[in-house]
Design a protein around this motif. Structure first.
Motif, short mmCIF file in Angstrom:
data_model
loop_
_atom_site.label_atom_id
_atom_site.label_comp_id
_atom_site.label_asym_id
_atom_site.label_seq_id
_atom_site.Cartn_x
_atom_site.Cartn_y
_atom_site.Cartn_z
N GLY A 143 11.78 17.77 -3.78
CA GLY A 143 12.45 17.30 -5.00
C GLY A 143 13.22 16.00 -4.80
O GLY A 143 13.56 15.34 -5.78
N LEU A 144 13.51 15.64 -3.56
CA LEU A 144 14.23 14.40 -3.30
C LEU A 144 13.29 13.21 -3.48
O LEU A 144 12.12 13.27 -3.13
N LYS A 145 13.81 12.13 -4.01
CA LYS A 145 13.03 10.91 -4.23
C LYS A 145 13.29 9.96 -3.06
O LYS A 145 14.11 9.06 -3.14
N TYR A 146 12.56 10.21 -1.99
CA TYR A 146 12.69 9.44 -0.77
C TYR A 146 11.37 8.76 -0.44
O TYR A 146 10.30 9.26 -0.80
N ILE A 147 11.46 7.65 0.28
CA ILE A 147 10.26 7.01 0.81
C ILE A 147 10.51 6.60 2.26
O ILE A 147 11.64 6.43 2.69
N ALA A 148 9.40 6.46 2.97
CA ALA A 148 9.41 5.86 4.30
C ALA A 148 8.81 4.47 4.13
O ALA A 148 7.95 4.26 3.28
N VAL A 149 9.26 3.53 4.94
CA VAL A 149 8.73 2.16 4.87
C VAL A 149 8.22 1.73 6.23
O VAL A 149 8.72 2.17 7.27
N SER A 150 7.21 0.86 6.20
CA SER A 150 6.76 0.27 7.46
C SER A 150 7.87 -0.65 7.95
O SER A 150 8.63 -1.22 7.17
N ARG A 151 7.97 -0.78 9.25
CA ARG A 151 9.11 -1.49 9.84
C ARG A 151 9.14 -2.97 9.50
O ARG A 151 10.21 -3.58 9.48
N LYS A 211 -2.74 0.57 -3.93
CA LYS A 211 -1.91 -0.64 -3.96
C LYS A 211 -1.01 -0.52 -5.19
O LYS A 211 -1.48 -0.22 -6.29
N VAL A 212 0.27 -0.73 -4.98
CA VAL A 212 1.22 -0.67 -6.09
C VAL A 212 2.22 -1.80 -5.96
O VAL A 212 2.42 -2.36 -4.88
N VAL A 213 2.84 -2.10 -7.08
CA VAL A 213 3.95 -3.04 -7.06
C VAL A 213 5.22 -2.21 -7.09
O VAL A 213 5.38 -1.32 -7.92
N ILE A 214 6.09 -2.49 -6.14
CA ILE A 214 7.40 -1.85 -6.13
C ILE A 214 8.44 -2.93 -6.45
O ILE A 214 8.15 -4.12 -6.38
N GLN A 215 9.60 -2.47 -6.83
CA GLN A 215 10.74 -3.37 -6.98
C GLN A 215 11.86 -2.77 -6.16
O GLN A 215 12.17 -1.58 -6.32
N TYR A 216 12.42 -3.56 -5.27
CA TYR A 216 13.50 -3.03 -4.45
C TYR A 216 14.79 -3.77 -4.77
O TYR A 216 14.80 -4.96 -5.08
N ASN A 272 3.23 -3.47 5.76
CA ASN A 272 3.25 -3.62 4.30
C ASN A 272 2.88 -2.31 3.58
O ASN A 272 2.05 -2.27 2.70
N LYS A 273 3.55 -1.24 4.00
CA LYS A 273 3.19 0.09 3.51
C LYS A 273 4.43 0.93 3.24
O LYS A 273 5.43 0.82 3.95
N ILE A 274 4.36 1.76 2.20
CA ILE A 274 5.37 2.77 1.95
C ILE A 274 4.68 4.13 1.94
O ILE A 274 3.49 4.24 1.67
N ASP A 275 5.45 5.16 2.23
CA ASP A 275 4.97 6.53 2.21
C ASP A 275 5.94 7.31 1.34
O ASP A 275 7.15 7.35 1.62
N ILE A 276 5.45 7.89 0.27
CA ILE A 276 6.28 8.57 -0.72
C ILE A 276 6.41 10.04 -0.35
O ILE A 276 5.40 10.73 -0.16
N TYR A 277 7.64 10.52 -0.25
CA TYR A 277 7.87 11.92 0.10
C TYR A 277 7.55 12.82 -1.08
O TYR A 277 8.06 12.63 -2.18
N THR A 297 0.87 -1.17 0.00
CA THR A 297 0.00 0.00 0.00
C THR A 297 0.91 1.22 0.00
O THR A 297 1.86 1.29 0.79
N ALA A 298 0.63 2.16 -0.88
CA ALA A 298 1.45 3.37 -0.97
C ALA A 298 0.61 4.61 -0.71
O ALA A 298 -0.45 4.78 -1.31
N THR A 299 1.10 5.43 0.19
CA THR A 299 0.51 6.73 0.45
C THR A 299 1.60 7.77 0.22
O THR A 299 2.71 7.42 -0.17
#
Length: 139
Positions: free
Chosen positions: A60-68, A122-127, A102-107, A33-35
Motif C-alpha cells: 500500500g505504500l507508494k515507494y519507488i526504487a531508482v537506478s543510482r 517507458k514513462v515520463v515522471i516528474q520529480y 535510467n530506470k525506476i522500480d515501482i513497489y 524505463t519503469a518496472t
C-alpha cells in the motif's frame, strides 16, 4: 440537517480569506524505463521488507526504487515523484543495483500479478526539487 451543515460550510469557505497552497517543489520531467517489484525474497534479498536505505516496506505504500545514476540528477532519498499513468505521489525509498541505468522500480507490495501486469514501459515522471526560499517568496 445535512443540507444546513453543508450550506453553512459553503458560506464560511466562500467568505473566508483562504490562502492558497504554494507548492514548495519545482517539478522536473524525465523519461525513464519503469518496472515493478514486490517485497518477496525471490525479487530482492533475504530481507525483502527493508529497502537499501533502511526503510520498511509494507503493501500500500507508494515507494519507488531508482537506478543510482538518477540519484545524481536529484532523485535521491525521499524525493517526491509523479508517474504518468499512476495516481498520487511516490517517494524514493530504495535504490537499485548499479548495473541499471535510467530506470525506476515501482513497489507493488506482494501483488505479483499487478507487477507483472505493469511489466516494463517507458514513462515520463516528474520529480520534485525543493525551490529556494527566494523563489518561494517571489512567486
Amino acid at each position: 440537517m445535512i443540507i444546513k451543515i453543508f450550506t453553512s460550510l459553503l458560506i464560511i469557505l466562500t467568505n473566508s480569506n483562504c490562502t492558497t497552497f504554494e507548492d514548495p517543489y519545482t517539478w522536473k520531467p524525465l523519461k525513464v524505463t519503469a518496472t515493478a517489484y514486490n517485497s518477496l525474497e525471490s525479487q530482492t534479498n533475504s530481507n525483502p521488507s527493508i529497502t537499501a536505505f533502511g526503510d520498511s516496506l509494507k503493501p500500500g505504500l507508494k515507494y519507488i526504487a531508482v537506478s543510482r545514476d538518477l540519484q545524481s540528477l536529484g532523485l535521491d532519498y525521499n524525493t517526491p515523484v509523479k508517474i504518468d499513468g499512476l495516481e498520487g505521489i511516490y517517494l524514493v525509498k530504495d535504490k537499485m543495483h548499479p548495473r541499471w541505468k535510467n530506470k525506476i522500480d515501482i513497489y507493488m507490495g506482494v501483488n505479483v500479478n499487478a507487477a507483472l501486469e505493469w511489466g516494463r514501459r517507458k514513462v515520463v515522471i516528474q520529480y520534485g526539487v525543493l525551490k529556494e526560499d527566494s523563489e518561494l517568496s517571489n512567486d
